[in-house]
Design a protein around this motif. Structure first.
Motif, PDB file in Angstrom:
ATOM      1  N   GLN A   1      23.564  64.342  42.377  1.00 19.53           N
ATOM      2  CA  GLN A   1      23.551  63.895  40.983  1.00 19.53           C
ATOM      3  C   GLN A   1      23.495  65.081  40.030  1.00 19.53           C
ATOM      4  N   LEU A   2      22.669  66.068  40.359  1.00 18.71           N
ATOM      5  CA  LEU A   2      22.611  67.281  39.544  1.00 18.71           C
ATOM      6  C   LEU A   2      23.964  67.977  39.508  1.00 18.71           C
ATOM      7  N   SER A   3      24.620  68.038  40.663  1.00 16.64           N
ATOM      8  CA  SER A   3      25.925  68.684  40.747  1.00 16.64           C
ATOM      9  C   SER A   3      26.956  67.948  39.907  1.00 16.64           C
ATOM     10  N   ARG A   4      26.977  66.631  40.008  1.00 19.73           N
ATOM     11  CA  ARG A   4      27.935  65.848  39.227  1.00 19.73           C
ATOM     12  C   ARG A   4      27.703  66.025  37.734  1.00 19.73           C
ATOM     13  N   ARG A   5      26.433  65.976  37.323  1.00 19.25           N
ATOM     14  CA  ARG A   5      26.110  66.129  35.908  1.00 19.25           C
ATOM     15  C   ARG A   5      26.512  67.516  35.394  1.00 19.25           C
ATOM     16  N   ALA A   6      26.217  68.533  36.193  1.00 17.56           N
ATOM     17  CA  ALA A   6      26.574  69.901  35.790  1.00 17.56           C
ATOM     18  C   ALA A   6      28.083  70.074  35.712  1.00 17.56           C
ATOM     19  N   ARG A   7      28.793  69.557  36.699  1.00 17.09           N
ATOM     20  CA  ARG A   7      30.244  69.701  36.723  1.00 17.09           C
ATOM     21  C   ARG A   7      30.898  69.005  35.529  1.00 17.09           C
ATOM     22  N   GLU A   8      30.423  67.791  35.212  1.00 22.27           N
ATOM     23  CA  GLU A   8      30.974  67.067  34.066  1.00 22.27           C
ATOM     24  C   GLU A   8      30.687  67.807  32.766  1.00 22.27           C
ATOM     25  N   HIS A   9      29.482  68.343  32.664  1.00 22.35           N
ATOM     26  CA  HIS A   9      29.088  69.088  31.469  1.00 22.35           C
ATOM     27  C   HIS A   9      29.988  70.312  31.278  1.00 22.35           C
ATOM     28  N   VAL A  10      30.223  71.040  32.373  1.00 21.91           N
ATOM     29  CA  VAL A  10      31.067  72.235  32.299  1.00 21.91           C
ATOM     30  C   VAL A  10      32.499  71.862  31.947  1.00 21.91           C
ATOM     31  N   HIS A  11      33.027  70.836  32.579  1.00 21.37           N
ATOM     32  CA  HIS A  11      34.417  70.446  32.329  1.00 21.37           C
ATOM     33  C   HIS A  11      34.630  69.972  30.894  1.00 21.37           C
ATOM     34  N   GLU A  12      33.603  69.383  30.303  1.00 22.54           N
ATOM     35  CA  GLU A  12      33.717  68.962  28.900  1.00 22.54           C
ATOM     36  C   GLU A  12      33.857  70.155  27.965  1.00 22.54           C
ATOM     37  N   ARG A  13      33.281  71.286  28.368  1.00 28.43           N
ATOM     38  CA  ARG A  13      33.227  72.448  27.476  1.00 28.43           C
ATOM     39  C   ARG A  13      34.222  73.545  27.838  1.00 28.43           C
ATOM     40  N   ARG A  14      34.900  73.402  28.952  1.00 28.08           N
ATOM     41  CA  ARG A  14      35.928  74.360  29.340  1.00 28.08           C
ATOM     42  C   ARG A  14      37.296  73.776  29.034  1.00 28.08           C
ATOM     43  N   PRO A  15      38.251  74.582  28.617  1.00 28.37           N
ATOM     44  CA  PRO A  15      39.580  74.057  28.281  1.00 28.37           C
ATOM     45  C   PRO A  15      40.256  73.407  29.481  1.00 28.37           C
ATOM     46  N   ARG A  16      40.961  72.325  29.231  1.00 29.76           N
ATOM     47  CA  ARG A  16      41.654  71.639  30.320  1.00 29.76           C
ATOM     48  C   ARG A  16      42.849  72.453  30.815  1.00 29.76           C
ATOM     49  N   PHE A  17      43.443  73.225  29.907  1.00 32.51           N
ATOM     50  CA  PHE A  17      44.623  74.003  30.284  1.00 32.51           C
ATOM     51  C   PHE A  17      44.391  75.467  29.945  1.00 32.51           C
ATOM     52  N   GLU A  18      43.625  76.129  30.778  1.00 37.01           N
ATOM     53  CA  GLU A  18      43.321  77.530  30.547  1.00 37.01           C
ATOM     54  C   GLU A  18      44.557  78.396  30.803  1.00 37.01           C
ATOM     55  N   ALA A  19      44.652  79.483  30.069  1.00 33.81           N
ATOM     56  CA  ALA A  19      45.756  80.414  30.267  1.00 33.81           C
ATOM     57  C   ALA A  19      45.508  81.258  31.508  1.00 33.81           C
ATOM     58  N   ASP A  20      46.589  81.646  32.192  1.00 33.76           N
ATOM     59  CA  ASP A  20      46.405  82.514  33.352  1.00 33.76           C
ATOM     60  C   ASP A  20      46.135  83.936  32.881  1.00 33.76           C
ATOM     61  N   ARG A  21      45.829  84.820  33.817  1.00 28.79           N
ATOM     62  CA  ARG A  21      45.396  86.169  33.451  1.00 28.79           C
ATOM     63  C   ARG A  21      46.482  86.962  32.729  1.00 28.79           C
ATOM     64  N   ALA A  22      47.722  86.776  33.123  1.00 31.35           N
ATOM     65  CA  ALA A  22      48.814  87.514  32.469  1.00 31.35           C
ATOM     66  C   ALA A  22      48.928  87.107  31.007  1.00 31.35           C
ATOM     67  N   VAL A  23      48.837  85.820  30.751  1.00 33.73           N
ATOM     68  CA  VAL A  23      48.918  85.334  29.370  1.00 33.73           C
ATOM     69  C   VAL A  23      47.715  85.827  28.569  1.00 33.73           C
ATOM     70  N   ARG A  24      46.534  85.761  29.178  1.00 31.15           N
ATOM     71  CA  ARG A  24      45.336  86.219  28.471  1.00 31.15           C
ATOM     72  C   ARG A  24      45.422  87.703  28.143  1.00 31.15           C
ATOM     73  N   ARG A  25      45.991  88.462  29.052  1.00 27.07           N
ATOM     74  CA  ARG A  25      46.124  89.897  28.785  1.00 27.07           C
ATOM     75  C   ARG A  25      47.056  90.135  27.595  1.00 27.07           C
ATOM     76  N   ARG A  26      48.188  89.444  27.565  1.00 29.96           N
ATOM     77  CA  ARG A  26      49.130  89.618  26.448  1.00 29.96           C
ATOM     78  C   ARG A  26      48.483  89.202  25.130  1.00 29.96           C
ATOM     79  N   ILE A  27      47.773  88.080  25.147  1.00 30.39           N
ATOM     80  CA  ILE A  27      47.137  87.614  23.913  1.00 30.39           C
ATOM     81  C   ILE A  27      46.016  88.566  23.490  1.00 30.39           C
TER      82      ILE A  27
END
Length: 299
Positions: free
Chosen positions: A145-171
């Protein structure tokens, strides 16, 4: 034999403690305390030294985090994790590398100490729930239950479509160039409308005391930085005319900006990017937190 068994798992213990605590100094203290307990313990019935050591280190890290949270209430301004150039455990797998990214460590600060420990042990190190339950002293059902709650909390606050490292470097390269050139239009175009900037000076050097919210506020702050460079450097005991170097380097396994002067890092800039837009800007300038960032070599 005692030393060999501990040293075999030292980097793992450091990696676990750093992810739970967010600072390498605290993580190293936890590892040292783990060694002291290991060296003085009766290990006659220890069949799995790795599990035994991870249990000790995790419990010590959780206790230290609880104590640190109360101390951070008096911290001057916003508190950010301590960035590092060298990953604590080598991060030789994608899961380990992803789990130490700076933006994720910021999100982990919003979890309870137990949720954070469970998240780290499960998501980064793929430990079975039964083993995590023994580590934190909870039943397996409660641990899930702790794991599920933590995972949901993190996913709510992390972008659904994160940029890969190459894109992040260029930006990151474009972002730093726009800051140095005072490119108002360029910076505005890179930021999400609801972008935020968090600065951590720890009361040692000037930094925003509160989160700057909204692209307009963030841009105004960034545009003013070059004009204030001389006064900024003087806070580090450096002459105001000391040449600044701004480079894109690897911080916590991902591209970031490193600002150095006089042979020392004076600031680290980490961007959280999604959908080709900068969502969050993290600026760590507290001198106590930039000592583990490598100064870029000669150009």
């Amino acid at each position: 034999m005692t030393i060999d068994a501990f040293e075999e798992h030292r980097s793992l213990l450091t990696g676990v403690a750093y992810r739970i605590l967010g600072t390498m100094a605290d993580a190293e203290d936890v590892v040292q305390e783990t060694w002291l307990r290991w060296s003085s313990a009766d290990r006659t019935d220890v069949d799995d030294p790795r599990a035994y050591l991870v249990t000790i280190a995790s419990r010590l890290a959780v206790d230290r985090l609880r104590s640190a949270r109360s101390r951070r209430e008096s911290y001057v301004g916003e508190w950010l994790p301590e960035p590092v150039s060298d990953l604590p455990d080598g991060a030789d797998s994608a899961e380990l590398a992803d789990s130490v990214e700076f933006a994720l460590l910021v999100v982990l600060e919003t979890l309870s100490p137990l949720e954070r420990a469970v998240f780290v042990l499960r998501e980064a190190f793929q430990m079975p729930y039964a083993e995590i339950a023994r580590v934190i002293g909870r039943g397996e059902a409660a641990t899930r239950q702790l794991s599920r709650r933590a995972r949901e909390h993190v996913h709510e606050r992390r972008p659904r479509f994160e940029a890969d490292r190459a894109v992040r470097r260029r930006i990151t390269e474009r972002f730093l160039k726009a800051c140095l050139e005072g490119d108002l239009e360029g910076l505005t175009g890179m930021l999400a409308a609801d972008a935020t900037l968090v600065g951590d000076g720890g009361g040692r050097v000037r930094a925003p005391l509160r989160v700057l919210s909204g692209a307009a506020k963030v841009v105004r702050f960034l545009i003013a930085l070059p004009a204030n460079a001389a006064r900024y450097l003087e806070q580090f005991g450096l002459p105001g005319d000391t040449p600044l170097r701004v480079e894109v380097t690897e911080v916590n396994g991902s591209p970031a900006g490193t600002v150095s002067a006089g042979g020392r890092v004076v600031s680290t800039v980490v961007l959280d990017v999604a959908d080709d837009r900068v969502r969050h800007v993290y600026v760590v300038s507290n001198p106590d937190k930039t000592t583990r960032i490598q100064v870029p070599g000669p150009s």
